[in-house]
Design an enzyme around this catalytic site. Sequence first.
Site, PDB file in Angstrom:
ATOM      1  N   GLY A 184      -4.150   4.977   0.850  1.00  0.00           N
ATOM      2  CA  GLY A 184      -4.998   3.881   0.404  1.00  0.00           C
ATOM      3  C   GLY A 184      -4.486   2.529   0.882  1.00  0.00           C
ATOM      4  N   SER A 185      -4.739   1.510   0.078  1.00  0.00           N
ATOM      5  CA  SER A 185      -4.464   0.128   0.489  1.00  0.00           C
ATOM      6  C   SER A 185      -2.986  -0.196   0.651  1.00  0.00           C
ATOM      7  CB  SER A 185      -5.084  -0.831  -0.532  1.00  0.00           C
ATOM      8  OG  SER A 185      -6.477  -0.658  -0.585  1.00  0.00           O
ATOM      9  N   SER A 186      -2.096   0.731   0.279  1.00  0.00           N
ATOM     10  CA  SER A 186      -0.663   0.454   0.414  1.00  0.00           C
ATOM     11  C   SER A 186      -0.255   0.179   1.859  1.00  0.00           C
ATOM     12  CB  SER A 186       0.160   1.614  -0.152  1.00  0.00           C
ATOM     13  OG  SER A 186      -0.037   2.791   0.612  1.00  0.00           O
TER      14      SER A 186
END
Length: 692
Positions: A398-400
């Site tokens: 994800g956005s990590s």
Amino acid sequence: MKKKKINHYHYYKRKRIDNTPTIHKRYKILIFVVIICFIILTVKLYKVQVLDSKRYMDAVIELSNNIVEGSTAPRGRIYDRNGILLVDNIPVKTIAYKKVAGITTTQEIEMAYKVASMISVDYKAMSRKELKRFWILNHAKEANAKITTEEWQLLEERKLTVNDISSKKLERVTDKDLEDYEELDYEAAYIYYLMNKGYSFSEKVIKKENVTDEEYAVIAENLVDLEGFSTRLGWERYYPQGETFKSILGKVSSSESGVPVELKDSYLALGYSLTDRIGISYLEKQYETLLRGTKTKYKVTSDGNYEVIEEGSRGNDIVLTIDIKLQKEVEKILEEELISTKKNDKYTKYLDRGFVVIQDPNTGEVLAMAGKRLVKKDGKYVVEDYTPGVINSIVTPGSSVKAASHMVGYVTGNLKIGEVRNDACIKLAATPQKCSYRSYGNINDLQALKYSSNTYQFHTAMKVGKGTYRYNYPLKINTKAFDTYRKIFGEFGLGVKTEIDLPNEFEGYKGTRRDAGLLLDFAIGQYDNYTPIQLSQYISTVANGGDRMKPYLLKAVYEPTKEKLTNVIFKNNPTFLNEVDAPSIYFDRIHEGLQMVFDYGGTGSGFINHDYHPAGKTGTSQSFVDTNGDGEIDTETLSTVLVAYAPYENPTVTFTVVTPNVGTGNISYAQMSKINNRISQKVSKKYFEIYK
């Protein structure tokens, strides 16, 4: 003119030369050479038989003796970074046998019966075939009678081999033949089998587990009548810290199994015996050559006795980078949160595991790494260790990964520092809208990280792919954009092996399709999948300003001494793998944005106490699980990730927290479990309590 006829006989007779003097001369030379050779041979024989007789006699004696090794020597100890003992050896009472030269099968069978009357053994591990072999040895006449006259004749005619005859005997031993065997016979048969298992002159373990004091004593008292038998203290691996980090410490093969069959060729080539105990997983396997002990060597003399010619020693001791105190706390937090969340959070039907990695971003040292898995037993959820999953299981990040996505934009010229974009949803033809969690209006590159804007990354990806976006129209891109993203992500450690010093590291998962929409998904961490250790290396590379360092567990190696860690042999140094090919100004900008993530309103607010000055990135991703075990993923879930470092002014530690499948795919962010938040809070707090 008439030619004169020549008489050839008289012509050659007149021309024949007398060679007798030459022959006599050559004969004398030959005699002289022969005499010289005899003289040389005599001198050589005199030297061998008189002058060097002792040396050659010693060599003959040496060659007539067998050099054998004792059982595998104890392995080296394993310590944590602070000198706390993690793995040791404990003595185990052992009854063993080593074949004596000249001993007969009959004598060995007699001793097997004697030993069987003194100790109990679990003969259930013995195969039926071995029992039949024992019967044949004890009943030679009856066994021979099972071979027909015709078959014996075929053996004499070499139409059958001795092995053929032996096989026929085995086949023809019936249950009726064995029906008179009692408990003692079964035990003697098993003991005889153990006495002759493997290499003839190697030491065989007859009994090691659960040897009673009485059994140990009675064998020791009767060693005179049990030629070749011995009582000694063997060893087993002992774990003073219990189950903590045990799976990564690894396992050692048993004395019974020795070198696994599938590895025998490679280990024999390295000088191992098949009965040697070796490391078969993780650190025990990785550092086999360091931990392996040196076996005692014996000379089997002409009278059948054993003479020690080289004393064995314990293997080298190794020190790990792991802080076992911190490791225990991390494992405890993971266990408690998984059980509590599964019990109390409404939408955690598919939650089954969690991971934490704590690393020094400047050196690559792993301070703690833990994985736990939920399993259901007797209708109740319990936690099992799953730390190997740190290196060999994958998660949708994800956005990590948006710090890496920002860097792709910067270095390719498709994102400018301070660039403002409108965070409105985008729509490609024949696909649903792609949006951020909510619309943030006009935002710059720092705010895009703080609020975790998806749309901001979509526009960067479209530029990298040289695509022109029009609302609800197809998007065409240059598919080489996937290579551009993966190259730069790989410089951070995403999608490539981290080279951690453990076997069986997984490289992650790379999607194979190259549709335009998938490039947009890639940019927000929704396409390729990575391992927790890759995410840890990635945030460490961000934290230190672009140096990808190898994560490692071995800190130092020490000589095996009675005193604790006194003589260092080797100290491990940090290993630089590569540098992210980007100017420092871009890292400075990313650091500023990642710091804002933990400010009020940022997606990381509340994950780590502000007093620790954290920076980093959260990630929530759509993921999928196989709910019915058919090998096909069929249910959408939500997974959460945190990658962070502290303090942001001069990072000394990174935290990676991964909790896959924390919610079902049809719930809102507000309904999703906050387990990742709680684990991050507790783990970071515990670290700073220990490392004030």
